[in-house]
Design a protein around this motif. Sequence first.
Motif, PDB file in Angstrom:
ATOM      1  N   LEU A  29      -8.028   3.276  23.763  1.00 59.70           N
ATOM      2  CA  LEU A  29      -8.831   4.049  22.828  1.00 59.70           C
ATOM      3  C   LEU A  29      -9.137   5.419  23.406  1.00 59.70           C
ATOM      4  O   LEU A  29      -9.425   5.551  24.591  1.00 59.70           O
ATOM      5  N   THR A  30      -9.101   6.426  22.560  1.00 55.98           N
ATOM      6  CA  THR A  30      -9.502   7.764  22.985  1.00 55.98           C
ATOM      7  C   THR A  30     -11.014   7.883  22.846  1.00 55.98           C
ATOM      8  O   THR A  30     -11.685   6.992  22.338  1.00 55.98           O
ATOM      9  N   ASP A  31     -11.567   9.004  23.296  1.00 55.37           N
ATOM     10  CA  ASP A  31     -13.013   9.195  23.216  1.00 55.37           C
ATOM     11  C   ASP A  31     -13.510   9.210  21.774  1.00 55.37           C
ATOM     12  O   ASP A  31     -14.618   8.786  21.487  1.00 55.37           O
ATOM     13  N   GLU A  32     -12.711   9.695  20.852  1.00 55.96           N
ATOM     14  CA  GLU A  32     -13.121   9.752  19.449  1.00 55.96           C
ATOM     15  C   GLU A  32     -13.073   8.383  18.788  1.00 55.96           C
ATOM     16  O   GLU A  32     -13.745   8.143  17.796  1.00 55.96           O
ATOM     17  N   GLU A  33     -12.263   7.466  19.305  1.00 58.34           N
ATOM     18  CA  GLU A  33     -12.102   6.153  18.694  1.00 58.34           C
ATOM     19  C   GLU A  33     -13.074   5.110  19.240  1.00 58.34           C
ATOM     20  O   GLU A  33     -13.141   4.002  18.706  1.00 58.34           O
ATOM     21  N   LEU A  34     -13.816   5.429  20.297  1.00 57.83           N
ATOM     22  CA  LEU A  34     -14.756   4.460  20.851  1.00 57.83           C
ATOM     23  C   LEU A  34     -15.865   4.159  19.850  1.00 57.83           C
ATOM     24  O   LEU A  34     -16.375   5.067  19.199  1.00 57.83           O
ATOM     25  N   PRO A  35     -16.237   2.908  19.707  1.00 56.50           N
ATOM     26  CA  PRO A  35     -17.319   2.587  18.769  1.00 56.50           C
ATOM     27  C   PRO A  35     -18.659   3.073  19.291  1.00 56.50           C
ATOM     28  O   PRO A  35     -18.866   3.218  20.496  1.00 56.50           O
ATOM     29  N   LEU A  36     -19.561   3.318  18.381  1.00 54.53           N
ATOM     30  CA  LEU A  36     -20.884   3.806  18.729  1.00 54.53           C
ATOM     31  C   LEU A  36     -21.697   2.675  19.349  1.00 54.53           C
ATOM     32  O   LEU A  36     -21.667   1.551  18.865  1.00 54.53           O
ATOM     33  N   GLU A  37     -22.410   2.989  20.400  1.00 54.27           N
ATOM     34  CA  GLU A  37     -23.297   2.006  21.030  1.00 54.27           C
ATOM     35  C   GLU A  37     -24.598   1.981  20.232  1.00 54.27           C
ATOM     36  O   GLU A  37     -25.445   2.855  20.385  1.00 54.27           O
ATOM     37  N   TRP A  38     -24.762   0.972  19.371  1.00 51.06           N
ATOM     38  CA  TRP A  38     -25.925   0.932  18.485  1.00 51.06           C
ATOM     39  C   TRP A  38     -27.214   0.693  19.238  1.00 51.06           C
ATOM     40  O   TRP A  38     -28.252   1.244  18.892  1.00 51.06           O
ATOM     41  N   PHE A  39     -27.178  -0.138  20.274  1.00 50.04           N
ATOM     42  CA  PHE A  39     -28.395  -0.368  21.042  1.00 50.04           C
ATOM     43  C   PHE A  39     -28.847   0.917  21.732  1.00 50.04           C
ATOM     44  O   PHE A  39     -30.043   1.201  21.812  1.00 50.04           O
ATOM     45  N   ALA A  40     -27.892   1.689  22.239  1.00 50.11           N
ATOM     46  CA  ALA A  40     -28.247   2.949  22.894  1.00 50.11           C
ATOM     47  C   ALA A  40     -28.806   3.947  21.885  1.00 50.11           C
ATOM     48  O   ALA A  40     -29.769   4.656  22.170  1.00 50.11           O
ATOM     49  N   MET A  41     -28.215   3.988  20.693  1.00 48.20           N
ATOM     50  CA  MET A  41     -28.709   4.908  19.670  1.00 48.20           C
ATOM     51  C   MET A  41     -30.116   4.510  19.217  1.00 48.20           C
ATOM     52  O   MET A  41     -30.994   5.370  19.075  1.00 48.20           O
ATOM     53  N   LEU A  42     -30.347   3.229  19.002  1.00 41.23           N
ATOM     54  CA  LEU A  42     -31.686   2.772  18.620  1.00 41.23           C
ATOM     55  C   LEU A  42     -32.690   2.991  19.747  1.00 41.23           C
ATOM     56  O   LEU A  42     -33.863   3.257  19.501  1.00 41.23           O
ATOM     57  N   SER A  43     -32.223   2.890  20.984  1.00 38.73           N
ATOM     58  CA  SER A  43     -33.094   3.153  22.125  1.00 38.73           C
ATOM     59  C   SER A  43     -33.555   4.599  22.140  1.00 38.73           C
ATOM     60  O   SER A  43     -34.730   4.886  22.397  1.00 38.73           O
ATOM     61  N   ILE A  44     -32.644   5.513  21.868  1.00 41.25           N
ATOM     62  CA  ILE A  44     -33.015   6.932  21.819  1.00 41.25           C
ATOM     63  C   ILE A  44     -34.026   7.178  20.703  1.00 41.25           C
ATOM     64  O   ILE A  44     -35.029   7.874  20.894  1.00 41.25           O
ATOM     65  N   LEU A  45     -33.785   6.590  19.533  1.00 41.82           N
ATOM     66  CA  LEU A  45     -34.695   6.788  18.404  1.00 41.82           C
ATOM     67  C   LEU A  45     -36.078   6.196  18.676  1.00 41.82           C
ATOM     68  O   LEU A  45     -37.102   6.826  18.391  1.00 41.82           O
ATOM     69  N   CYS A  46     -36.122   4.980  19.237  1.00 43.71           N
ATOM     70  CA  CYS A  46     -37.420   4.361  19.539  1.00 43.71           C
ATOM     71  C   CYS A  46     -38.162   5.133  20.620  1.00 43.71           C
ATOM     72  O   CYS A  46     -39.378   5.318  20.534  1.00 43.71           O
ATOM     73  N   SER A  47     -37.443   5.590  21.622  1.00 42.82           N
ATOM     74  CA  SER A  47     -38.098   6.333  22.702  1.00 42.82           C
ATOM     75  C   SER A  47     -38.642   7.666  22.215  1.00 42.82           C
ATOM     76  O   SER A  47     -39.757   8.061  22.579  1.00 42.82           O
ATOM     77  N   MET A  48     -37.872   8.362  21.384  1.00 39.76           N
ATOM     78  CA  MET A  48     -38.361   9.638  20.844  1.00 39.76           C
ATOM     79  C   MET A  48     -39.563   9.415  19.937  1.00 39.76           C
ATOM     80  O   MET A  48     -40.523  10.189  19.976  1.00 39.76           O
ATOM     81  N   ALA A  49     -39.525   8.368  19.124  1.00 37.22           N
ATOM     82  CA  ALA A  49     -40.674   8.068  18.267  1.00 37.22           C
ATOM     83  C   ALA A  49     -41.888   7.686  19.109  1.00 37.22           C
ATOM     84  O   ALA A  49     -43.024   8.048  18.773  1.00 37.22           O
ATOM     85  N   GLY A  50     -41.670   6.985  20.220  1.00 33.47           N
ATOM     86  CA  GLY A  50     -42.769   6.631  21.103  1.00 33.47           C
ATOM     87  C   GLY A  50     -43.371   7.840  21.800  1.00 33.47           C
ATOM     88  O   GLY A  50     -44.591   7.915  22.005  1.00 33.47           O
TER      89      GLY A  50
END
Length: 107
Positions: A26-47
Amino acid sequence: MPPKNTGGPVDPRKPSAEKRFVRKRLTDEELPLEWFAMLSILCSMAGIWSKQRILSWAGAFLVASSLANIRYTGYDSKQIMSATLFASLGLLLNYFGPQILPPVPSS
């Protein structure tokens, strides 16, 4: 007369007909999104913004589960690193950062 093989499943009793599985790179563009990491960023910013410790702790647990569930050798290290930094920053600011004090009544 036996049926002809039309590209379907191969008889495992014939070693000459065995096909090895080759994983697609897989190339860098084809890698799936890390949903736990994305939700972690959102929860941390909201906190951080709302001064809620529970959201910062949720971000920390989400980044821990993201690190535990890495499936690829070529995972997106930038996203996981930023999620880790946001989670630790959220916890540090909520516990040791400036606190909002109630106004002092004047007499």
